[in-house]
Design a protein around this motif. Sequence first.
Motif, PDB file in Angstrom:
ATOM      1  N   ASP A 371      -1.142   6.262   7.571  1.00  0.00           N
ATOM      2  CA  ASP A 371      -0.624   5.575   6.390  1.00  0.00           C
ATOM      3  C   ASP A 371       0.796   5.058   6.597  1.00  0.00           C
ATOM      4  OD1 ASP A 371      -2.834   5.650   4.790  1.00  0.00           O
ATOM      5  OD2 ASP A 371      -2.134   7.246   3.477  1.00  0.00           O
ATOM      6  N   VAL A 374       0.714   1.833   8.618  1.00  0.00           N
ATOM      7  CA  VAL A 374       0.247   0.702   7.803  1.00  0.00           C
ATOM      8  C   VAL A 374       1.304   0.321   6.778  1.00  0.00           C
ATOM      9  CG1 VAL A 374      -1.529  -0.071   6.184  1.00  0.00           C
ATOM     10  CG2 VAL A 374      -2.171   1.319   8.168  1.00  0.00           C
ATOM     11  N   GLY A 375       1.952   1.327   6.175  1.00  0.00           N
ATOM     12  CA  GLY A 375       3.034   1.020   5.248  1.00  0.00           C
ATOM     13  C   GLY A 375       4.136   0.210   5.909  1.00  0.00           C
ATOM     14  N   LEU A 378       3.030  -3.459   6.219  1.00  0.00           N
ATOM     15  CA  LEU A 378       3.043  -4.094   4.898  1.00  0.00           C
ATOM     16  C   LEU A 378       4.460  -4.484   4.495  1.00  0.00           C
ATOM     17  CD1 LEU A 378       0.520  -1.797   2.952  1.00  0.00           C
ATOM     18  CD2 LEU A 378       0.111  -4.115   3.803  1.00  0.00           C
ATOM     19  N   THR A 385      -2.052  -7.535   2.466  1.00  0.00           N
ATOM     20  CA  THR A 385      -2.406  -6.645   1.367  1.00  0.00           C
ATOM     21  C   THR A 385      -3.548  -5.728   1.790  1.00  0.00           C
ATOM     22  OG1 THR A 385      -3.957  -8.286   0.475  1.00  0.00           O
ATOM     23  CG2 THR A 385      -1.711  -8.288  -0.418  1.00  0.00           C
ATOM     24  N   ILE A 386      -3.615  -4.559   1.169  1.00  0.00           N
ATOM     25  CA  ILE A 386      -4.661  -3.578   1.476  1.00  0.00           C
ATOM     26  C   ILE A 386      -6.001  -4.050   0.926  1.00  0.00           C
ATOM     27  CG2 ILE A 386      -5.485  -1.227   0.995  1.00  0.00           C
ATOM     28  CD1 ILE A 386      -3.327  -1.275   3.040  1.00  0.00           C
ATOM     29  N   HIS A 404      -3.490   4.173   2.026  1.00  0.00           N
ATOM     30  CA  HIS A 404      -3.761   2.864   2.620  1.00  0.00           C
ATOM     31  C   HIS A 404      -5.086   2.774   3.364  1.00  0.00           C
ATOM     32  CE1 HIS A 404       0.199   1.768   1.420  1.00  0.00           C
ATOM     33  NE2 HIS A 404       0.837   2.390   2.379  1.00  0.00           N
ATOM     34  N   GLY A 405      -5.847   3.871   3.431  1.00  0.00           N
ATOM     35  CA  GLY A 405      -7.067   3.818   4.223  1.00  0.00           C
ATOM     36  C   GLY A 405      -8.001   4.971   3.935  1.00  0.00           C
ATOM     37  N   SER A 421      -7.888   1.660   8.304  1.00  0.00           N
ATOM     38  CA  SER A 421      -7.284   0.910   7.207  1.00  0.00           C
ATOM     39  C   SER A 421      -7.491  -0.586   7.443  1.00  0.00           C
ATOM     40  CB  SER A 421      -5.778   1.192   7.120  1.00  0.00           C
ATOM     41  OG  SER A 421      -5.163   0.418   6.093  1.00  0.00           O
ATOM     42  N   VAL A 423      -6.289  -4.462   6.186  1.00  0.00           N
ATOM     43  CA  VAL A 423      -5.392  -5.317   5.420  1.00  0.00           C
ATOM     44  C   VAL A 423      -5.815  -6.772   5.639  1.00  0.00           C
ATOM     45  CG1 VAL A 423      -3.476  -3.688   5.564  1.00  0.00           C
ATOM     46  CG2 VAL A 423      -3.705  -5.474   7.284  1.00  0.00           C
TER      47      VAL A 423
END
Length: 427
Positions: A371, A374-375, A378, A385-386, A404-405, A421, A423
């Motif tokens: 997470d 991925v954060g 972003l 976007t997720i 996020h996943g 995840s 996006v």
Amino acid sequence: MTPSARLAAAIEVLADIAARRRPVADALKDWGLAHRFAGSGDRAAIASLVYDALRRRASAAWIMGEDTPRAVLIGTLRLQRGLAGQTIAGLFTGERFAPAPLTQAERTRLDTATLADAPPHIAGDVPEWVLPSLVRILGDDLLPELKALARRAPLDIRVNTLKADRERVREGLAHLDPAPTPHAPHGLRVPVPDDGRGPALHVEPEFLEGLFEIQDEGSQLAALLSGARPGEMVIDLCAGGGGKTLALAAMMENRGRLVATDGDPRRLAPIHERLRRAGAAAEVRTPRGSRAAPEVLADLQGQADLVLVDAPCTGSGTWRRNPDAKWRLRPGSLATRRSDQAAVLDRAARLLKPGGRLVYVTCSLLPEENDEAVGGILTRQPGLTIRPPTLAPTLEAALRRTAHGVQLTPARTGTDGFYVSTVTLGQ
């Protein structure tokens, strides 16, 4: 070799690993070269003992009150193999090629010691420094998950739907008694005997004909969650030996364009033969020269419908297969992996066309690699976007959804610990 002689050999290998801080595969190989009289069955049995001891190193040492190779193996025989103290004593006789007899202290520990008061990292057999990260993702399921992570992994295969269906392969391997995997629609699980010596699947006619690949169910599910479709432009950015590339080709039915590459050209070496055997269509781009060499995907920037990033990671989700790796992992290694992950995510984002999907996968349980990674992308790429995945009800009930996943784990999904995840760019 007698069972007792195999135990003595396993202690010797464990001592080599501890003294030289080397991968278990290297230590086992060197032992085999130095003891050519040992047959394949002996080597397999010794390897199984060594891997089991590494899986349970912390808890076995706790049971025995010391962290020596001998103590760890004795504790493992009780914890992992379920042997009674009297049975273990019958193997440690001190006779020819057998380990020295159990001491009175060892007998007492076997008969009385428990894990009831052991701290979580001991009972769960993980390095203490990773425990806070594991608590964050596993919560109240921490100990059940860690205990599952310390057990042997199942042996799964993925049927290659470009050439066969699951029932055909199941019938061809009927002598191995395979069963459908719980969640992956094209997977089969092959039973492994108690000694841990699985069948030689690579010599089966169905394997040689490209009808299946050896692949953990979690890896199969990670590929499926990418949602690759026929006709799309798909890039496998960290293809390695090609396991997920083959799965993507099957999902795409060999229609569209599939490009596979990897930052380390050495890892791509097996992919060509695997593609040929599977009848899978993919373009392999191998980086050459120095870091200053032209980007091998420069002409594809802004064109991809899907970029799969099977990112380099600590591999904490695969510790039941690679138990020595957890004891060699250091905080500095995690920091290096996080930097690598940020770089490959940024590279992947540049390849997406508007509406394209970036699917980020790790075989890790650590939130720092999942997470948080991925954060980071972003934040660095505001246009992303997720896109939460749609899951089959049985899988939805088993896995964990994160910020996020989704996270697959040994206790809940019966798989290695995979994170996925997705996006999208601009949609």
